[in-house]
Design a protein around this motif. Sequence first.
Motif, PDB file in Angstrom:
ATOM      1  N   ASN A 205       0.810  -1.216   0.000  1.00 50.98           N
ATOM      2  CA  ASN A 205       0.000   0.000   0.000  1.00 50.98           C
ATOM      3  C   ASN A 205       0.847   1.271   0.000  1.00 50.98           C
ATOM      4  OD1 ASN A 205      -2.637  -1.265   0.177  1.00 50.98           O
ATOM      5  ND2 ASN A 205      -2.088  -1.835   2.261  1.00 50.98           N
ATOM      6  N   SER A 217      -6.407   7.410  -9.789  1.00 49.55           N
ATOM      7  CA  SER A 217      -7.781   6.959  -9.569  1.00 49.55           C
ATOM      8  C   SER A 217      -8.219   5.877 -10.546  1.00 49.55           C
ATOM      9  CB  SER A 217      -8.746   8.147  -9.668  1.00 49.55           C
ATOM     10  OG  SER A 217      -8.678   8.734 -10.967  1.00 49.55           O
ATOM     11  N   ARG A 221      -3.273   0.728  -9.006  1.00 52.56           N
ATOM     12  CA  ARG A 221      -3.866   0.033  -7.868  1.00 52.56           C
ATOM     13  C   ARG A 221      -2.752  -0.382  -6.914  1.00 52.56           C
ATOM     14  NH1 ARG A 221      -7.380   1.919 -10.170  1.00 52.56           N
ATOM     15  NH2 ARG A 221      -9.432   1.107 -10.735  1.00 52.56           N
ATOM     16  N   ARG A 222      -3.021  -0.184  -5.636  1.00 48.68           N
ATOM     17  CA  ARG A 222      -2.066  -0.566  -4.607  1.00 48.68           C
ATOM     18  C   ARG A 222      -2.725  -1.571  -3.671  1.00 48.68           C
ATOM     19  NH1 ARG A 222       1.853   3.538  -4.974  1.00 48.68           N
ATOM     20  NH2 ARG A 222       1.057   5.334  -6.159  1.00 48.68           N
ATOM     21  N   LYS A 224      -4.311  -3.257  -1.023  1.00 50.67           N
ATOM     22  CA  LYS A 224      -5.677  -3.496  -0.555  1.00 50.67           C
ATOM     23  C   LYS A 224      -6.736  -3.093  -1.582  1.00 50.67           C
ATOM     24  CE  LYS A 224      -8.731  -2.563   3.370  1.00 50.67           C
ATOM     25  NZ  LYS A 224      -9.895  -2.207   2.543  1.00 50.67           N
ATOM     26  N   ARG A 225      -6.514  -1.990  -2.267  1.00 50.55           N
ATOM     27  CA  ARG A 225      -7.528  -1.527  -3.213  1.00 50.55           C
ATOM     28  C   ARG A 225      -7.736  -2.539  -4.334  1.00 50.55           C
ATOM     29  NH1 ARG A 225      -7.357   3.786  -7.182  1.00 50.55           N
ATOM     30  NH2 ARG A 225      -9.442   3.499  -8.051  1.00 50.55           N
ATOM     31  N   ASP A 228      -9.621  -5.596  -2.922  1.00 52.84           N
ATOM     32  CA  ASP A 228     -11.025  -5.271  -2.666  1.00 52.84           C
ATOM     33  C   ASP A 228     -11.839  -5.241  -3.962  1.00 52.84           C
ATOM     34  OD1 ASP A 228     -10.483  -5.070  -0.005  1.00 52.84           O
ATOM     35  OD2 ASP A 228     -10.469  -2.870   0.058  1.00 52.84           O
ATOM     36  N   GLU A 229     -11.247  -4.767  -5.035  1.00 56.75           N
ATOM     37  CA  GLU A 229     -11.970  -4.621  -6.295  1.00 56.75           C
ATOM     38  C   GLU A 229     -12.038  -5.914  -7.105  1.00 56.75           C
ATOM     39  OE1 GLU A 229     -10.801  -1.361  -8.772  1.00 56.75           O
ATOM     40  OE2 GLU A 229     -10.664   0.040  -7.093  1.00 56.75           O
TER      41      GLU A 229
END
Length: 269
Positions: A205, A217, A221-222, A224-225, A228-229
């Motif tokens: 992260n 945006s 992507r890092r 956790k993001r 999650d996606e």
Amino acid sequence: MDERVKKLINNAVIRIIENTSSIEKINSLIDKHCKKIHFIPRRYRVFGGLLQSMNIQFGNFIETLMELLIESDGKYRIIKQYSGKKNNTFKLSTYNDSLIDNYISKCQVEDVNLEKEFPNLLKEIIKNKNGESNSFKHDIDLLFENIETGKIYYLECKYNDDHDTGKFVDINRKFIKTYAYLVKEFNIDEHSIQKLTPILFFFTNKKMKGNIYIPESTNIRRGKRFFDEFLTVTYQDVDNYLSNLSEDDSTIYAFNNLYKRILCEKITK
């Protein structure tokens, strides 16, 4: 967490330690550091060199880990014809080659609105994918497809966002040019632009600085993001497992033994 993932992580750690701690690797580092003048004792420099080698190998392992996690999720298909291959042959139009280089240069000297300029760049790449082209041998870190929607994702995988300035420029340039290769390969046009999404992925992260080339945006992507996606397994589960493994008695024992081996080697020549 999937037992296959746990087994992969365990085996990778063992393999990395074994590969790095071979007599050949240790002797090579001893030869290297015996020729250098430095205030740090040679044995510590040799041990530090081995740790650095392991760190690099673990970064490469992240690609394999992410492929398994994505494939195990059930929603995706790894496009094995390209994914993970180091010698793919692609074509890039000379126009797009210059276009991307000019975009990188512009971002370095101007305050660019990435939310606007980057999508425009991708559209221009698609518009100019044909014409006079050159062929390149090129690696693809990870390429996968959503089985239900047919949407393709290209991931440029990095362990951590901690690269020096020169390497960071190269990473972003490679990322955009790889997208251009894939646009040509999959014949993406203005009507199918949503079919292929390029993502610069960092496993951790950590965020060093704002990226001046790629919008955070939409195309970065890092840790956790991304989990999650895209995935059902959580980032916390993987992070906890790796953290616990690093402090496991057997892991610490292996590193202690490695240092003891270095102490037993002849460090002076």
